[in-house]
Design a protein around this motif. Structure first.
Motif, PDB file in Angstrom:
ATOM      1  N   GLU A  73     -28.533  -0.615   5.394  1.00 24.48           N
ATOM      2  CA  GLU A  73     -28.931  -0.774   3.988  1.00 24.48           C
ATOM      3  C   GLU A  73     -30.409  -0.464   3.810  1.00 24.48           C
ATOM      4  OE1 GLU A  73     -27.338  -4.635   3.167  1.00 24.48           O
ATOM      5  OE2 GLU A  73     -25.297  -3.802   3.061  1.00 24.48           O
ATOM      6  N   ARG A  74     -31.225  -0.923   4.752  1.00 22.94           N
ATOM      7  CA  ARG A  74     -32.666  -0.647   4.662  1.00 22.94           C
ATOM      8  C   ARG A  74     -32.946   0.851   4.712  1.00 22.94           C
ATOM      9  NH1 ARG A  74     -34.428  -4.222   8.919  1.00 22.94           N
ATOM     10  NH2 ARG A  74     -33.262  -5.872   7.938  1.00 22.94           N
ATOM     11  N   ALA A  75     -32.105   1.597   5.432  1.00 19.22           N
ATOM     12  CA  ALA A  75     -32.298   3.052   5.552  1.00 19.22           C
ATOM     13  C   ALA A  75     -31.576   3.811   4.434  1.00 19.22           C
ATOM     14  CB  ALA A  75     -31.801   3.522   6.911  1.00 19.22           C
ATOM     15  N   GLY A  76     -30.900   3.085   3.532  1.00 23.29           N
ATOM     16  CA  GLY A  76     -30.219   3.734   2.412  1.00 23.29           C
ATOM     17  C   GLY A  76     -28.918   4.420   2.818  1.00 23.29           C
ATOM     18  N   LEU A  77     -28.313   3.982   3.931  1.00 29.84           N
ATOM     19  CA  LEU A  77     -27.046   4.590   4.373  1.00 29.84           C
ATOM     20  C   LEU A  77     -25.869   3.726   3.912  1.00 29.84           C
ATOM     21  CD1 LEU A  77     -28.011   5.712   7.992  1.00 29.84           C
ATOM     22  CD2 LEU A  77     -27.958   7.086   5.906  1.00 29.84           C
ATOM     23  N   PRO A  78     -24.706   4.368   3.652  1.00 27.08           N
ATOM     24  CA  PRO A  78     -23.577   3.632   3.079  1.00 27.08           C
ATOM     25  C   PRO A  78     -22.959   2.607   4.027  1.00 27.08           C
ATOM     26  CG  PRO A  78     -23.002   5.954   3.442  1.00 27.08           C
ATOM     27  CD  PRO A  78     -24.446   5.810   3.783  1.00 27.08           C
ATOM     28  N   THR A  79     -22.529   1.482   3.455  1.00 31.38           N
ATOM     29  CA  THR A  79     -21.854   0.439   4.240  1.00 31.38           C
ATOM     30  C   THR A  79     -20.531   0.017   3.594  1.00 31.38           C
ATOM     31  OG1 THR A  79     -23.043  -1.281   3.029  1.00 31.38           O
ATOM     32  CG2 THR A  79     -24.015  -0.586   5.117  1.00 31.38           C
ATOM     33  N   SER A  80     -20.278   0.470   2.359  1.00 27.43           N
ATOM     34  CA  SER A  80     -19.171  -0.117   1.593  1.00 27.43           C
ATOM     35  C   SER A  80     -17.801   0.152   2.210  1.00 27.43           C
ATOM     36  CB  SER A  80     -19.200   0.388   0.150  1.00 27.43           C
ATOM     37  OG  SER A  80     -19.050   1.783   0.144  1.00 27.43           O
ATOM     38  N   ASP A  81     -17.661   1.218   2.997  1.00 24.68           N
ATOM     39  CA  ASP A  81     -16.348   1.506   3.579  1.00 24.68           C
ATOM     40  C   ASP A  81     -16.211   1.017   5.016  1.00 24.68           C
ATOM     41  OD1 ASP A  81     -18.235   3.399   4.538  1.00 24.68           O
ATOM     42  OD2 ASP A  81     -16.586   4.667   5.206  1.00 24.68           O
ATOM     43  N   ILE A 113     -18.340  15.718  13.681  1.00 22.90           N
ATOM     44  CA  ILE A 113     -18.780  16.180  12.369  1.00 22.90           C
ATOM     45  C   ILE A 113     -19.682  15.100  11.792  1.00 22.90           C
ATOM     46  CG2 ILE A 113     -17.991  16.815  10.032  1.00 22.90           C
ATOM     47  CD1 ILE A 113     -16.897  18.735  12.132  1.00 22.90           C
ATOM     48  N   LEU A 114     -20.707  15.488  11.046  1.00 25.34           N
ATOM     49  CA  LEU A 114     -21.546  14.490  10.377  1.00 25.34           C
ATOM     50  C   LEU A 114     -22.049  15.029   9.047  1.00 25.34           C
ATOM     51  CD1 LEU A 114     -24.854  15.273  10.571  1.00 25.34           C
ATOM     52  CD2 LEU A 114     -24.376  14.876  12.978  1.00 25.34           C
ATOM     53  N   VAL A 140     -11.000  14.622   8.204  1.00 23.87           N
ATOM     54  CA  VAL A 140     -12.401  14.185   8.109  1.00 23.87           C
ATOM     55  C   VAL A 140     -12.873  14.363   6.663  1.00 23.87           C
ATOM     56  CG1 VAL A 140     -14.767  14.647   8.872  1.00 23.87           C
ATOM     57  CG2 VAL A 140     -12.893  14.717  10.522  1.00 23.87           C
ATOM     58  N   GLN A 141     -12.491  15.481   6.052  1.00 23.95           N
ATOM     59  CA  GLN A 141     -12.866  15.704   4.648  1.00 23.95           C
ATOM     60  C   GLN A 141     -12.267  14.648   3.725  1.00 23.95           C
ATOM     61  OE1 GLN A 141     -12.643  19.693   2.976  1.00 23.95           O
ATOM     62  NE2 GLN A 141     -12.388  20.516   5.030  1.00 23.95           N
ATOM     63  N   GLY A 142     -11.160  14.052   4.155  1.00 28.80           N
ATOM     64  CA  GLY A 142     -10.509  13.027   3.336  1.00 28.80           C
ATOM     65  C   GLY A 142     -11.132  11.649   3.492  1.00 28.80           C
ATOM     66  N   SER A 143     -12.100  11.502   4.407  1.00 21.62           N
ATOM     67  CA  SER A 143     -12.696  10.181   4.641  1.00 21.62           C
ATOM     68  C   SER A 143     -13.517   9.751   3.430  1.00 21.62           C
ATOM     69  CB  SER A 143     -13.595  10.220   5.886  1.00 21.62           C
ATOM     70  OG  SER A 143     -14.720  11.042   5.638  1.00 21.62           O
ATOM     71  N   GLU A 144     -13.683   8.436   3.313  1.00 25.38           N
ATOM     72  CA  GLU A 144     -14.462   7.871   2.196  1.00 25.38           C
ATOM     73  C   GLU A 144     -15.892   8.422   2.204  1.00 25.38           C
ATOM     74  OE1 GLU A 144     -12.974   6.077   0.073  1.00 25.38           O
ATOM     75  OE2 GLU A 144     -14.490   4.917  -0.992  1.00 25.38           O
ATOM     76  N   GLU A 145     -16.471   8.556   3.408  1.00 23.14           N
ATOM     77  CA  GLU A 145     -17.849   9.065   3.503  1.00 23.14           C
ATOM     78  C   GLU A 145     -17.923  10.464   2.889  1.00 23.14           C
ATOM     79  OE1 GLU A 145     -20.684   8.231   6.558  1.00 23.14           O
ATOM     80  OE2 GLU A 145     -20.939  10.348   7.012  1.00 23.14           O
ATOM     81  N   PHE A 146     -16.937  11.316   3.185  1.00 24.10           N
ATOM     82  CA  PHE A 146     -16.950  12.673   2.631  1.00 24.10           C
ATOM     83  C   PHE A 146     -16.638  12.670   1.149  1.00 24.10           C
ATOM     84  CE2 PHE A 146     -17.007  16.691   5.152  1.00 24.10           C
ATOM     85  CZ  PHE A 146     -17.550  16.162   6.313  1.00 24.10           C
ATOM     86  N   ARG A 147     -15.617  11.885   0.757  1.00 21.50           N
ATOM     87  CA  ARG A 147     -15.125  11.996  -0.616  1.00 21.50           C
ATOM     88  C   ARG A 147     -16.036  11.306  -1.615  1.00 21.50           C
ATOM     89  NH1 ARG A 147     -11.096   9.376  -1.959  1.00 21.50           N
ATOM     90  NH2 ARG A 147     -10.801   8.146  -0.077  1.00 21.50           N
ATOM     91  N   ALA A 148     -16.585  10.146  -1.224  1.00 20.61           N
ATOM     92  CA  ALA A 148     -17.229   9.328  -2.239  1.00 20.61           C
ATOM     93  C   ALA A 148     -18.655   8.903  -1.930  1.00 20.61           C
ATOM     94  CB  ALA A 148     -16.372   8.078  -2.464  1.00 20.61           C
ATOM     95  N   LEU A 149     -19.008   8.795  -0.656  1.00 23.20           N
ATOM     96  CA  LEU A 149     -20.265   8.097  -0.357  1.00 23.20           C
ATOM     97  C   LEU A 149     -21.456   9.009  -0.126  1.00 23.20           C
ATOM     98  CD1 LEU A 149     -18.793   5.303   1.923  1.00 23.20           C
ATOM     99  CD2 LEU A 149     -19.388   5.200  -0.498  1.00 23.20           C
ATOM    100  N   CYS A 150     -21.225  10.217   0.394  1.00 21.72           N
ATOM    101  CA  CYS A 150     -22.353  11.116   0.634  1.00 21.72           C
ATOM    102  C   CYS A 150     -22.379  12.178  -0.452  1.00 21.72           C
ATOM    103  CB  CYS A 150     -22.220  11.786   2.004  1.00 21.72           C
ATOM    104  SG  CYS A 150     -22.840  10.739   3.309  1.00 21.72           S
ATOM    105  N   PRO A 151     -23.505  12.379  -1.107  1.00 15.03           N
ATOM    106  CA  PRO A 151     -23.562  13.337  -2.201  1.00 15.03           C
ATOM    107  C   PRO A 151     -23.270  14.764  -1.744  1.00 15.03           C
ATOM    108  CG  PRO A 151     -25.740  12.411  -1.734  1.00 15.03           C
ATOM    109  CD  PRO A 151     -24.769  11.717  -0.839  1.00 15.03           C
ATOM    110  N   ALA A 152     -22.878  15.577  -2.693  1.00 17.87           N
ATOM    111  CA  ALA A 152     -22.529  16.966  -2.379  1.00 17.87           C
ATOM    112  C   ALA A 152     -23.701  17.694  -1.739  1.00 17.87           C
ATOM    113  CB  ALA A 152     -22.081  17.680  -3.645  1.00 17.87           C
ATOM    114  N   SER A 153     -24.924  17.221  -2.011  1.00 19.52           N
ATOM    115  CA  SER A 153     -26.112  17.875  -1.460  1.00 19.52           C
ATOM    116  C   SER A 153     -26.333  17.558   0.025  1.00 19.52           C
ATOM    117  CB  SER A 153     -27.356  17.438  -2.237  1.00 19.52           C
ATOM    118  OG  SER A 153     -27.482  16.039  -2.163  1.00 19.52           O
TER     119      SER A 153
END
Ligand SMILES: CC(C)(COP(=O)(O)OP(=O)(O)OC[C@H]1O[C@@H](n2cnc3c(N)ncnc32)[C@H](O)[C@@H]1OP(=O)(O)O)[C@@H](O)C(=O)NCCC(=O)NCCS
Length: 147
Positions: A20-28, A95-96, A122-135
């Motif tokens: 959280e301090r580094a601004g990385l997702p934790t919700s999934d 993949i990252l 991998v593309q279907g993962s929450e990180e890919f679909r919702a948590l990491c911006p397209a950029s």
């Protein structure tokens, strides 16, 4: 002294705080339950990273080092450890997605790829679909027996 090991249940609170301090997702994380490795120094978790498996590929995610311990090689140690865990589990491709650490990962042999070239699950993962911006930059590495 640094101690590198697989995370235990009681480490999760400290790992979430670092992310959280580094601004990385934790919700999934509670639902995806990736395998975490951590580095502990003097009773404190100072680095973490995780593997989320999808068949013969895995998402390398949640790589983080405490702000006051960056630049000392801990990030590299975590990535190497997760690569070894992946190889031991017969994962052949990592993949990252990253917004800020492209150079760091390219130092570890990761190459930029199109998101669409990542495996479908991998593309279907929450990180890919919702948590990491397209950029975010998508990167990959093929694991061989020896790197
Ligand atoms: C990215 C991060 C994990 C790197 O950890 P670190 O412990 O500082 O990195 P290391 O000391 O192991 O560095 C390893 C190599 O990468 C280089 N490097 C590290 N961070 C870098 C950066 N931001 N830009 C360019 N190079 C970097 C180092 O110079 C070193 O180079 P070398 O191979 O020539 O020796 C850390 O900066 C961090 O927690 N960032 C915030 C969270 C984040 O963005 N995580 C990635 C998302 S998955």
């Amino acid at each position: 002294m640094s101690e590198l090991r697989a995370a235990a249940e009681e480490d999760l609170g400290a790992i979430y705080a670092l992310l959280e301090r580094a601004g990385l997702p934790t919700s999934d994380l509670a639902s995806s339950k990736p395998h975490f490795a951590v580095i502990r120094e003097a009773g404190r978790i100072v680095a973490a990273g995780a593997l989320q498996r999808f068949g013969s590929a895995a998402l390398l995610r949640s790589v983080v080092v405490a702000g006051d311990r960056r630049g000392a090689g801990l990030g590299r140690i975590i990535v190497r450890e997760l690569e070894q865990v992946a190889r031991a589990g017969k994962v052949d491709r990592l993949i990252l997605l990253t917004q800020t650490a492209r150079e760091f990962f390219s130092h570890q042999g990761y190459r930029v790829i199109e998101r669409g070239d990542a495996p479908q699950d991998v593309q279907g993962s929450e990180e890919f679909r919702a948590l990491c911006p397209a950029s975010a930059t998508c990167m990959g590495k093929v694991l061989t027996g020896s790197d």
